[in-house]
Design a protein around this motif. Structure first.
Motif, PDB file in Angstrom:
ATOM      1  N   SER A  49      -4.269  -3.479   1.323  1.00  0.00           N
ATOM      2  CA  SER A  49      -4.069  -2.582   0.193  1.00  0.00           C
ATOM      3  C   SER A  49      -2.592  -2.405  -0.116  1.00  0.00           C
ATOM      4  O   SER A  49      -2.179  -2.470  -1.279  1.00  0.00           O
ATOM      5  N   ALA A  53      -0.849  -3.808  -3.454  1.00  0.00           N
ATOM      6  CA  ALA A  53      -0.282  -2.774  -4.325  1.00  0.00           C
ATOM      7  C   ALA A  53       1.204  -3.018  -4.569  1.00  0.00           C
ATOM      8  O   ALA A  53       1.697  -2.853  -5.694  1.00  0.00           O
ATOM      9  N   HIS A  57      -0.696  -4.667  -7.991  1.00  0.00           N
ATOM     10  CA  HIS A  57      -2.126  -4.618  -8.329  1.00  0.00           C
ATOM     11  C   HIS A  57      -2.845  -3.570  -7.469  1.00  0.00           C
ATOM     12  O   HIS A  57      -3.649  -3.917  -6.599  1.00  0.00           O
ATOM     13  N   PRO A  58      -2.569  -2.273  -7.690  1.00  0.00           N
ATOM     14  CA  PRO A  58      -3.179  -1.236  -6.855  1.00  0.00           C
ATOM     15  C   PRO A  58      -4.694  -1.163  -6.957  1.00  0.00           C
ATOM     16  O   PRO A  58      -5.375  -0.869  -5.971  1.00  0.00           O
ATOM     17  N   TRP A  59      -5.269  -1.426  -8.141  1.00  0.00           N
ATOM     18  CA  TRP A  59      -6.718  -1.388  -8.283  1.00  0.00           C
ATOM     19  C   TRP A  59      -7.375  -2.581  -7.610  1.00  0.00           C
ATOM     20  O   TRP A  59      -8.434  -2.457  -6.978  1.00  0.00           O
ATOM     21  N   ALA A  61      -6.364  -3.968  -5.061  1.00  0.00           N
ATOM     22  CA  ALA A  61      -6.220  -3.806  -3.616  1.00  0.00           C
ATOM     23  C   ALA A  61      -7.500  -3.305  -2.955  1.00  0.00           C
ATOM     24  O   ALA A  61      -7.787  -3.660  -1.807  1.00  0.00           O
ATOM     25  N   THR A 117       6.191   2.238  -5.202  1.00  0.00           N
ATOM     26  CA  THR A 117       5.082   1.428  -5.702  1.00  0.00           C
ATOM     27  C   THR A 117       4.054   2.287  -6.411  1.00  0.00           C
ATOM     28  O   THR A 117       3.741   3.396  -5.961  1.00  0.00           O
ATOM     29  N   THR A 119       0.442   3.485  -7.239  1.00  0.00           N
ATOM     30  CA  THR A 119      -0.845   3.492  -6.551  1.00  0.00           C
ATOM     31  C   THR A 119      -1.909   3.995  -7.522  1.00  0.00           C
ATOM     32  O   THR A 119      -1.607   4.444  -8.633  1.00  0.00           O
ATOM     33  N   GLN A 201      -2.768   3.958   0.172  1.00  0.00           N
ATOM     34  CA  GLN A 201      -2.213   4.340  -1.123  1.00  0.00           C
ATOM     35  C   GLN A 201      -2.042   5.853  -1.225  1.00  0.00           C
ATOM     36  O   GLN A 201      -1.149   6.340  -1.928  1.00  0.00           O
ATOM     37  N   ARG A 204       1.032   6.332   0.848  1.00  0.00           N
ATOM     38  CA  ARG A 204       2.075   5.444   0.335  1.00  0.00           C
ATOM     39  C   ARG A 204       2.820   4.739   1.466  1.00  0.00           C
ATOM     40  O   ARG A 204       4.013   4.489   1.394  1.00  0.00           O
TER      41      ARG A 204
END
Length: 220
Positions: A49, A53, A57-59, A61, A117, A119, A201, A204
């Motif tokens: 993740s 992220a 690309h947090p989603w 992840a 980053t 999230t 996330q 963090r």
């Protein structure tokens, strides 16, 4: 007196760790298997993740973490069903191997910093305000719980439940118990990895020892 901040944090973390509880319910209660892969799969979810992220690309992840978690569960199942290694030992072997894998995913660093980053929580903050951490976690937990309930009432889900209750009877009914155990462990560890992905996330950050003792936490 408990402050509102403390209560909110407890609810947020409770929703995240509840995914591990669902995973352990599936492996320990339904399949009747002491799956010790949980610690390593949780950290694997955190590592994937954080890495995805940081790449922007947090989603993405979240499904990526579930995919690698399922892969970890399939390895444990392979050791147990094909090589006839006892379930606890199979989980410990996979868990030990995942330590190196997790380090490799994080670039051979003990932690990944995500302070700069985006999230899923920072993306939703403008829309949800104060509850930008609680609502996504609660929604994810409810959806996951409902989907798991529906799955366990399907034909395959009933076969998995029967495997945990009486594997001899299941084999007599011409059901492949190796297959049902594999699916069950893959699903269980994908939920564990999803929990780790969300926690990474949420905090963090991802650390190599973040999953230590996760079996005990989930069972508690």
């Amino acid at each position: 007196m408990l402050s509102t901040t403390v209560i909110m944090s407890a609810l947020e973390l409770g929703c995240i760790y509840a995914l591990v509880a669902l995973a352990l319910f599936l492996s320990f209660r339904v399949l009747n298997i002491a799956d010790m892969t949980t610690d390593g799969a949780f950290t694997l979810g955190c590592a994937v993740s954080a890495t995805v992220a940081v790449a922007g690309h947090p989603w993405l992840a979240l499904p990526a973490a579930m995919l690698v978690g399922a892969a970890a569960g399939s390895i444990t199942s392979l050791l147990q069903t094909r090589l006839k290694i006892p379930s606890i030992l199979a989980g410990i072997i996979t868990n030990t191997g995942l330590y190196t894998v997790n380090l490799a995913v994080m670039g051979f660093s003990s932690n990944v910093n995500m302070l700069k980053t985006n999230t899923i929580f920072t993306i939703l903050k403008p829309y949800l305000g104060t509850f930008h951490k609680l609502i996504p976690g609660a929604v994810l937990l409810v959806i996951t719980g409902l989907l798991l309930m529906v799955f366990l009432n399907t034909r395959l889900g009933l076969s998995i439940r029967a495997t945990g209750d009486n594997p001899d009877m299941v084999r007599a009914s011409s059901i492949n118990t190796s297959f049902t155990i594999t699916i069950g462990l893959m699903l269980s560890n994908s939920l564990t990895a999803l929990s780790g992905a969300v926690l990474a996330q949420y905090q963090r950050t991802a650390e190599i020892n973040l999953g230590t003792g996760m079996v005990i936490i989930g069972l508690a």
